[in-house]
Design a protein around this motif. Structure first.
Motif, mmCIF file in Angstrom:
data_model
loop_
_atom_site.group_PDB
_atom_site.id
_atom_site.type_symbol
_atom_site.label_atom_id
_atom_site.label_comp_id
_atom_site.label_asym_id
_atom_site.label_seq_id
_atom_site.Cartn_x
_atom_site.Cartn_y
_atom_site.Cartn_z
ATOM 1 N N HIS A 79 4.381 -8.750 -3.529
ATOM 2 C CA HIS A 79 3.046 -8.770 -3.315
ATOM 3 C C HIS A 79 2.614 -8.662 -1.609
ATOM 4 N N ASP A 80 1.163 -8.386 -1.452
ATOM 5 C CA ASP A 80 0.878 -8.631 -0.113
ATOM 6 C C ASP A 80 -0.311 -9.472 0.061
ATOM 7 N N LYS A 81 -0.605 -9.980 1.123
ATOM 8 C CA LYS A 81 -1.990 -10.711 1.453
ATOM 9 C C LYS A 81 -2.598 -10.294 2.881
ATOM 10 N N LEU A 82 -3.715 -10.025 2.948
ATOM 11 C CA LEU A 82 -4.418 -9.582 4.132
ATOM 12 C C LEU A 82 -5.407 -10.723 4.208
ATOM 13 N N GLN A 83 -5.732 -11.299 5.408
ATOM 14 C CA GLN A 83 -6.340 -12.525 5.852
ATOM 15 C C GLN A 83 -7.158 -11.957 7.143
ATOM 16 N N MET A 84 -8.448 -12.024 7.191
ATOM 17 C CA MET A 84 -9.135 -11.645 8.590
ATOM 18 C C MET A 84 -10.296 -12.682 8.638
ATOM 19 N N ALA A 85 -10.404 -13.200 9.868
ATOM 20 C CA ALA A 85 -11.516 -14.075 10.010
ATOM 21 C C ALA A 85 -12.068 -13.728 11.688
ATOM 22 N N ALA A 143 -5.556 -10.174 -1.747
ATOM 23 C CA ALA A 143 -4.214 -10.291 -2.231
ATOM 24 C C ALA A 143 -3.942 -9.159 -3.134
ATOM 25 N N GLY A 144 -2.776 -8.133 -2.771
ATOM 26 C CA GLY A 144 -2.406 -7.152 -3.994
ATOM 27 C C GLY A 144 -1.059 -7.413 -4.670
ATOM 28 N N GLY A 145 -0.923 -6.357 -5.330
ATOM 29 C CA GLY A 145 0.599 -6.418 -5.877
ATOM 30 C C GLY A 145 0.626 -7.563 -7.141
ATOM 31 N N ASN A 146 1.788 -7.819 -7.310
ATOM 32 C CA ASN A 146 2.040 -9.166 -8.045
ATOM 33 C C ASN A 146 1.815 -10.467 -7.410
ATOM 34 N N ARG A 191 -10.932 -18.832 -7.448
ATOM 35 C CA ARG A 191 -9.673 -18.099 -6.887
ATOM 36 C C ARG A 191 -9.400 -16.807 -7.669
ATOM 37 N N ASP A 192 -9.172 -15.658 -6.792
ATOM 38 C CA ASP A 192 -9.037 -14.496 -7.514
ATOM 39 C C ASP A 192 -8.141 -13.573 -6.245
ATOM 40 N N LYS A 193 -8.187 -12.196 -6.547
ATOM 41 C CA LYS A 193 -7.389 -11.407 -5.575
ATOM 42 C C LYS A 193 -8.141 -10.837 -4.598
ATOM 43 N N GLY A 206 -18.239 -14.484 -1.797
ATOM 44 C CA GLY A 206 -17.954 -13.936 -3.128
ATOM 45 C C GLY A 206 -16.293 -13.967 -3.399
ATOM 46 N N ILE A 207 -16.153 -13.892 -4.579
ATOM 47 C CA ILE A 207 -14.773 -13.811 -5.287
ATOM 48 C C ILE A 207 -14.577 -12.643 -6.240
ATOM 49 N N ALA A 208 -13.822 -11.910 -6.235
ATOM 50 C CA ALA A 208 -13.771 -10.792 -7.053
ATOM 51 C C ALA A 208 -12.193 -10.347 -7.674
ATOM 52 N N PRO A 209 -11.797 -9.640 -8.714
ATOM 53 C CA PRO A 209 -10.745 -9.383 -8.934
ATOM 54 C C PRO A 209 -9.946 -8.465 -7.974
ATOM 55 N N SER A 210 -10.683 -7.551 -7.117
ATOM 56 C CA SER A 210 -10.010 -7.047 -6.270
ATOM 57 C C SER A 210 -10.923 -6.451 -5.070
#
Length: 185
Positions: free
Chosen positions: A46-52, A74-77, A101-103, A130-134
């Protein structure tokens, strides 16, 4: 089941704030994109991108407007415990950690910080996220989450800018009390 998170990737930070604990002016930009690789011992691919992005604007003696925008994807598995969430990083105070909590997630906040007298200060803040599946479905399938609250600040030492804070915050279905050192962002 045992699992490991081992990730590597680029990280970026740009900081012109006049103080790390109680900023009055400047900006703070940060981003990191981490890749969990099985070759590093990661149990997931998986990968995870966080920006602020934070900005601090003085608008008079003892008054600061603080603004924040944040994005997570967050992507992938991605494992459950490495998904994007609210409640842990002071984005949208007023939510129980991990309830949403979601992707993908996003948040914006504005905070009015006011010196009151002597060592005391106060704040009022509002936010929307907001929170979403992708990341691609944030607009059409995202769940909007409003938040807001008030806070009290106390500076225990005259010789530095560290302060103690208590924030009372409310979200869509939750409310919370936060006690901490330094500003929320």
């Amino acid at each position: 089941m045992n699992s490991n998170l081992s990730a590597i990737g680029p990280s970026f930070a740009y900081d012109t704030r006049d103080s790390a604990t109680q900023p009055h002016r400047g900006v703070m930009l940060s981003a990191n994109w981490l890749f969990g690789l099985r070759a590093l011992g990661d149990s997931y691919s998986h990968d995870k991108l966080q920006m602020a992005a934070n900005s601090y604007l003085p608008i008079g003696a003892g008054t600061v407007i603080a603004l924040r925008g944040a994005l997570c994807a967050a992507g992938g598995n991605a494992p459950y415990y490495d998904l994007c969430l609210f409640g842990a990083n002071n984005d949208l105070r007023g939510y129980v950690t991990g309830r949403y909590r979601d992707k993908a997630s996003w948040a914006t906040q504005a905070e009015w910080r006011q010196h009151v007298s002597g060592r005391w200060g106060a704040t009022a803040f509002v936010g929307l996220g907001g929170i979403a599946p992708s990341a691609g479905t944030i607009i059409d399938k995202g769940k909007l989450l409003p938040a807001g609250g008030i806070g009290l600040r106390y500076r225990p030492f005259r010789s530095n800018d560290v302060q103690l804070r208590v924030d009372l915050a409310a979200g869509k279905d939750d409310h919370a009390v936060y006690v901490g050192i330094a500003e929320a962002f």
